[in-house]
Design an enzyme around this catalytic site. Structure first.
Site, PDB file in Angstrom:
ATOM      1  CG  HIS A  52     -26.315   4.920  75.712  1.00 57.81           C
ATOM      2  ND1 HIS A  52     -25.697   6.132  75.920  1.00 57.81           N
ATOM      3  CD2 HIS A  52     -27.257   5.133  74.764  1.00 57.81           C
ATOM      4  CE1 HIS A  52     -26.252   7.041  75.121  1.00 57.81           C
ATOM      5  NE2 HIS A  52     -27.189   6.458  74.406  1.00 57.81           N
ATOM      6  CD  GLU A  53     -29.410   2.118  73.055  1.00 56.00           C
ATOM      7  OE1 GLU A  53     -30.588   2.516  73.056  1.00 56.00           O
ATOM      8  OE2 GLU A  53     -28.487   2.715  72.448  1.00 56.00           O
ATOM      9  CD  GLU A  72     -29.748  10.713  72.789  1.00 61.44           C
ATOM     10  OE1 GLU A  72     -28.908  10.036  73.412  1.00 61.44           O
ATOM     11  OE2 GLU A  72     -30.363  10.265  71.793  1.00 61.44           O
ATOM     12  CG  HIS A 119     -32.332   5.856  75.215  1.00 63.13           C
ATOM     13  ND1 HIS A 119     -32.584   7.194  75.165  1.00 63.13           N
ATOM     14  CD2 HIS A 119     -31.147   5.675  74.567  1.00 63.13           C
ATOM     15  CE1 HIS A 119     -31.595   7.817  74.506  1.00 63.13           C
ATOM     16  NE2 HIS A 119     -30.705   6.911  74.133  1.00 63.13           N
TER      17      HIS A 119
END
Lengths: 491, 491
Positions: free
Chosen positions: A255-256, A285, A259
């Protein structure tokens, strides 16, 4: 003289960027490495730097230069537009209101930190009233200045151009369809995912980062109590936590990484300028959810994921790709938003959106928040939090000024991720083959060209998305994705 | 209205402190944790924050408040005196000279980084000329404003009130005596010291830090290519290196613990104000050398040190306290300053003091620096560097603006450490018993009362020392210490 004004602005915003970058490093340090006793002093330093950056932004000579400056080409024009947007948003709030907001928020966050584990909503309520009052006042003032409703003014701060009418209509479509899909595919208690020692999980995580395009020369991995990403393209810090299920630590890293890949791909020629920044939090997001939910829960990536686990853990910790994929796309309503699967996730957001819009427009009294939250959870997800700690105290957002109006960006980001995924799959016919061998370069290349590298060139996330996919944001691609992944027999 | 002016100044200097504290965290991050690619961006952010702090200090409204403010009690008076001193030192330099200095220094440091390992003095020479020119100009301007010679103006920046006439006279006493002592006690090639795996050395180092009064709640330990200490009392960062002899890593930690203990003991009621800061770099160096050289090379501490080593390494890595003590007080001239023992150390400083004063007053041309350096090494220490990398390129100081005039503080710090040690031994008759069991509390308590806790209350390091020991700085205590430790048969 226009060019002189523009040059001065470029210099001013580079300074603001440097001060903000320093703030982010202090925040990262506070959350990962700092001695316990250092927290108060670091909080004070962060507040001082934020105030310095704010003063540079609302300065009268900044206003003069913004009035005089003229752009010579489209990127300069976009940069100037973003400078003016930031200046306008920051200048309309009186300085004493901003200070009062910070005080109310700091107090509420401290109260929340003890009220949450104790599930003590009554203890939190006065602090909540305090924050809400200051948020409402600020949103009303900003709304009046921008010709927007208070809630639209909050959305504008996170995703410029986004209006609540469109959000509400998209969320209504999700509310109408998702509970039925959940009922059709729910799989009971969560199966245990991959497991292993922290040291080895960390090595898998590092390999995943390199795989996605974030080598150690440019990106760090650390541990914190809540995963986050901070930094610029040459100085990326990702964190995860190893306190929950081990597999979740890896999903948090993925997930990170989404980003981080966005940060790494921002237009380097405009680093430090407003036009070189990310196009709002919905796009941000969308990038994390695209990697974590869409790409890395695919059957194709499960093949490579299984290989990474076998490399590190040997046959003992080995997973069959099919069984791993089943775990990754397991669907079951739960009380915790950050642990939700991609089908139930948007419903968690809808619950929060309902509550915060009602609080803002005065139709919900803060005293009734906990009941309203539980009621919405029950009606949309069919479960009731056992206490307010699992319910309306679950997230920190409502203790933070900038947390209000933020929740929608998570669900909109997922819709955006699905829309981008649909388009890029069509553009990259070999994507599944690439993912199955852990080759993220074609995916990252497409994202850099169509999303990351555009920075804030487009004036809104819808304009960016329309440029990338031909359409503004909608629910269609997301619902088609769910059908394809979760209801394959029915298409 | 005076009190308003003073209150505004306190607020301004608190802001300056916060900005400087952020700069130190960025510098720590760059030297310990940052990804390689991040160095350029971090350098830029550090420059931006330094400029912000400088502007806050030289601001016209700061000058107005300094003119109007009046103090109500002695600590306020001392604070105001230090504010004025900082403002005056910073304001006399024109902004464009400061910028040119930073450019020359950045360039010279880069050149030095490659010239040193290659021993290439010719490559470094033009960069040295550039730095020297800018240092001279700045020192001349500051000297004219303060009524000081250029070199005294440089000393004033590191150790307010210190004048070169006194430095030269103390150094003359050392030059006259030390070479003879060295000849009498030199012990041939350096014996191998304690050794062990990095992981275990790190644990010993952590125990040493707690022993000295720096627990993990307040202090970190990390690795960097050159050991350093940075931070405030609640946020102390120590670094060491494990690349040389393992025992040296521990001695470096003890050295840095001396700096850290000073920081930890500064008056907390004045944290962030000039009067709450350290009383110059001579006092700072005295604190690190007091712990590393005077205290931790004593026969008493060797007993506890041997215990620490046995605890971690077992009987295999065990040391007899007497043999350990012999290693700790081994004397032999070597080419490297930072590895020197306490007898030869001051002579290394005298070499550099001779060179930099001659460069500054024009009696030494930069082209002749390397020869002059080697000549002085030969005459004072009896050894010749094999190449300029071991000679005049050994230290980075002359590439840095703030490195000029700094060297004397190392030797003066050692003299000051010996003078404090003599007084505190008399005041703490059980000190050896305490040290032998690793109890540093009485020592730290004495230092806090007589040195650390006074911050910048005294107007100079001599005033501080006179308050603590009854005398201003001299060579007597140091020479008596050397006799007692190294020539016990002769006393």
């Amino acid at each position: 003289m226009e060019n002189d004004a523009y040059r001065r602005l470029v210099q001013r915003f580079a300074t603001i960027h440097d001060v903000n970058a320093a703030t982010k490093t202090l925040d990262w340090y506070a959350r990962t490495k700092a001695p316990k006793a250092a927290q108060t002093g670091l909080g004070c330093q962060i507040a001082t730097l934020s105030k310095q950056a704010h003063e540079l932004l609302v300065d009268l000579s900044c206003a003069d230069d913004l009035a005089d400056a003229e752009a010579r080409e489209p990127w300069e024009a976009a940069n100037l537009r973003e400078m003016r947007r930031r200046h306008r948003l920051a200048s309309v709030l009186p300085a004493d209101l901003v200070e009062a907001q910070v005080r109310a928020s700091t107090h509420a966050h401290l109260v929340w930190e003890t009220a949450k584990p104790e599930g003590d909503f009554a203890a939190f309520l006065p602090a909540l009233r305090g924050v809400l009052e200051h948020v409402s006042t600020g949103a009303r003032i900003q709304g009046q200045a921008l010709g927007l409703s208070p809630y639209d003014a909050l959305l504008e701060g996170h995703d410029p151009g986004r209006r609540n009418a469109a959000v509400t209509s998209m969320f209504a479509e999700l509310e109408a369809v998702l509970p039925g899909i959940v009922d059709g595919v729910r799989g009971g208690p969560k199966p245990p995912g991959p497991t292993g020692k922290k040291r080895k999980l960390k090595r898998v995580a590092r390999r995943m980062m390199s795989m996605i395009g974030l080598p150690e020369t440019h990106a760090r991995l650390d541990t914190s109590s809540h995963p986050f990403t901070a930094g610029d393209s040459d100085n990326i810090r990702i964190t995860t936590r190893y306190s929950g299920r081990p597999g979740e630590a890896l999903m948090a890293v993925l997930h990170e990484c989404g980003h981080a890949l966005y940060i790494a791909g921002l237009p380097s020629a405009h680093l430090g300028q407003p036009v070189g920044a990310a196009r709002g939090m919905t796009v941000h997001e969308s990038q994390s959810l695209l990697i974590e939910m869409l790409v890395c829960r695919s059957r194709a990536f499960a093949v490579h994921y299984a290989r990474l686990l076998r490399d590190e853990f040997g046959e003992d910790g080995a997973w069959d790709p099919n069984r791993l994929h089943e775990v990754l796309i397991h669907v079951e309503p739960g009380v915790t938003r950050v642990e939700a699967d991609e089908v139930t996730y948007p419903l968690h957001v809808v619950v929060r959106h309902r509550c915060e819009t009602a609080l803002l427009n005065g139709t919900l009294d803060p005293a009734d928040l906990s009941d309203a939250f539980d009621e919405a959870m029950d009606s949309l997800l069919g479960i009731r939090p056992r206490n307010p700690g699992e319910g309306c105290l679950q997230d920190p957002h409502w203790t933070l000024m900038r947390g209000w109006g933020y929740f929608p960006t998570y669900a909109l980001g997922l819709l955006m991720a699905a829309q981008l995924y649909e388009t890029l799959r069509a553009a990259l016919p070999d994507l599944d083959v690439d993912l199955a061998r852990g080759d993220f370069a074609p995916l990252a290349g497409w994202l850099r060209e169509h999303v990351h590298g555009r920075g804030c060139f487009d004036s809104s996330s819808d304009a960016l998305l329309e440029h990338a996919t031909g359409r503004p944001l909608g629910t269609g691609a997301f619902l088609r994705h769910l059908e394809r992944r979760y209801l394959p027999g029915m298409t």
